[in-house]
Motif scaffolding. Structure first.
Motif, PDB file in Angstrom:
ATOM      1  N   ASN A 172       0.834  -1.207   0.000  1.00 40.68           N
ATOM      2  CA  ASN A 172       0.000   0.000   0.000  1.00 40.68           C
ATOM      3  C   ASN A 172       0.873   1.263   0.000  1.00 40.68           C
ATOM      4  N   THR A 173       2.005   1.211   0.697  1.00 35.69           N
ATOM      5  CA  THR A 173       2.934   2.345   0.699  1.00 35.69           C
ATOM      6  C   THR A 173       3.545   2.499  -0.692  1.00 35.69           C
ATOM      7  N   HIS A 217       1.169   4.247  -2.928  1.00 36.08           N
ATOM      8  CA  HIS A 217       1.180   5.683  -2.606  1.00 36.08           C
ATOM      9  C   HIS A 217       2.430   6.335  -3.209  1.00 36.08           C
ATOM     10  N   ARG A 226       2.339   7.445  -6.721  1.00 37.18           N
ATOM     11  CA  ARG A 226       1.586   8.684  -6.977  1.00 37.18           C
ATOM     12  C   ARG A 226       2.369   9.929  -6.576  1.00 37.18           C
ATOM     13  N   TYR A 239       0.740  15.601  -7.812  1.00 35.91           N
ATOM     14  CA  TYR A 239       0.357  14.273  -7.330  1.00 35.91           C
ATOM     15  C   TYR A 239      -0.156  13.416  -8.501  1.00 35.91           C
ATOM     16  N   LEU A 266      -6.175   2.944  -3.168  1.00 35.94           N
ATOM     17  CA  LEU A 266      -4.862   2.804  -2.512  1.00 35.94           C
ATOM     18  C   LEU A 266      -4.774   1.662  -1.490  1.00 35.94           C
TER      19      LEU A 266
END
Ligand code: HEM
Length: 249
Positions: free
Chosen positions: A68-69, A72, A75, A84, A169
């Motif tokens: 999940n990191t 992120h 992005r 972003y 995300l």
């Protein structure tokens, strides 16, 4: 990938009508070799993406936070110079352009190949149409259907999930929930088999088109294409297989 295997049979007389232009790129595009080069170059871009994506997916085995990191990070990378998600959109645009050019070139090479065959040869060639050429065409169609489904599935969450189940995300949770449905996992595994066959022949064909093969390195290139194809297959299917086996939950 890099060329339809059927296009290997293209006769020298199979050139498309010459474009009346002074632009060398358009002139090159109107030839068989020009289209094969477009297939090889766009194919190389797509192979690079597929390998990077497969390696990125393996982060799921490090746990929910790791993947999940990572999603992120994809992005925010390039910030503050870029906004972003901007780099992601640049990559998406390059990939989309590559897919479109790859398909158009493959389609036109197939038509030019067919138009170049004399009638009696056409009947024989249809029967002989190699396993590789048929696999490249049908495999390409399977991959196109897969990519459309895949983006609607994991990127947008509009198919294969209960309302409210897919979360932006939350890649780990989305992947586990998505692959918990065995028909979805089965479809992914079949599509990855198609990808494996496509890469096995495509990488090899692309290298031939770019003229990088010699008598001496021929068998090594053949073997390298196969090894890459199998590694990509195993890397990708490890995720749905692990969800179905209960190792990822
Ligand atoms: C089991 C195999 C696969 C899994 C588990 C998987 C997983 C994912 C996930 C979770 C996303 C969303 C990522 C995010 O939102 O950050 C994604 C996006 C994507 N995947 Fe896959 N993928 C697989 C195979 C493939 C293959 C084989 C291709 C190409 C042939 C592919 C092409 C893409 C593309 C183009 C996107 C959209 C990227 C974007 O615009 O954000 N994937 N994949």
């Amino acid at each position: 990938m890099a060329e339809t295997a059927g296009a290997e049979k293209v006769h020298s007389g199979a050139q498309a009508p010459r474009a009346f232009t002074s632009n060398p790129l358009i002139t090159l595009w109107s030839t068989v070799i020009g289209k094969k080069i477009v297939m090889a170059v766009t194919g190389a871009v797509l192979v690079g993406f597929v390998i990077a994506h497969m390696v990125g997916n393996l982060k799921i085995f490090e746990g929910a936070d790791a993947i999940n990191t990572y999603a992120h990070f994809l992005r925010v990378v390039g910030m503050p110079e870029l906004g972003y998600g901007q780099l992601l959109w640049i990559v998406r645009s390059v990939l989309l352009l590559s897919v479109i050019l790859h398909i158009i070139a493959a389609w036109q090479l197939t038509l030019m190949n067919r138009a170049a065959r004399p009638v009696d040869y056409k009947i024989r060639a249809n029967q002989e149409s190699t396993w590789a050429s048929r696999t490249m065409r049908w495999g390409g169609v399977v991959l196109l259907v897969f990519i459309i489904f895949h983006i609607l599935h994991f990127t947008m969450g509009v198919v294969g999930f209960q309302p409210g189940q897919w979360q932006d995300l939350a890649v780990y949770q989305n992947v586990v929930a998505g692959f918990s449905l065995w028909p979805v996992s089965a479809f992914y595994i079949i599509a990855m088999a198609a990808l494996c066959l496509h890469l096995d022949h495509g990488i090899w064909s692309g290298i031939q088109t770019l003229g990088w093969n010699t008598q001496r390195n021929q068998s090594k290139i053949r073997m390298a294409s196969r090894v890459i194809a199998v590694i990509v297959f195993l890397g990708f299917i490890s995720v749905p297989v692990s969800v179905l086996a209960g190792w990822l939950k």
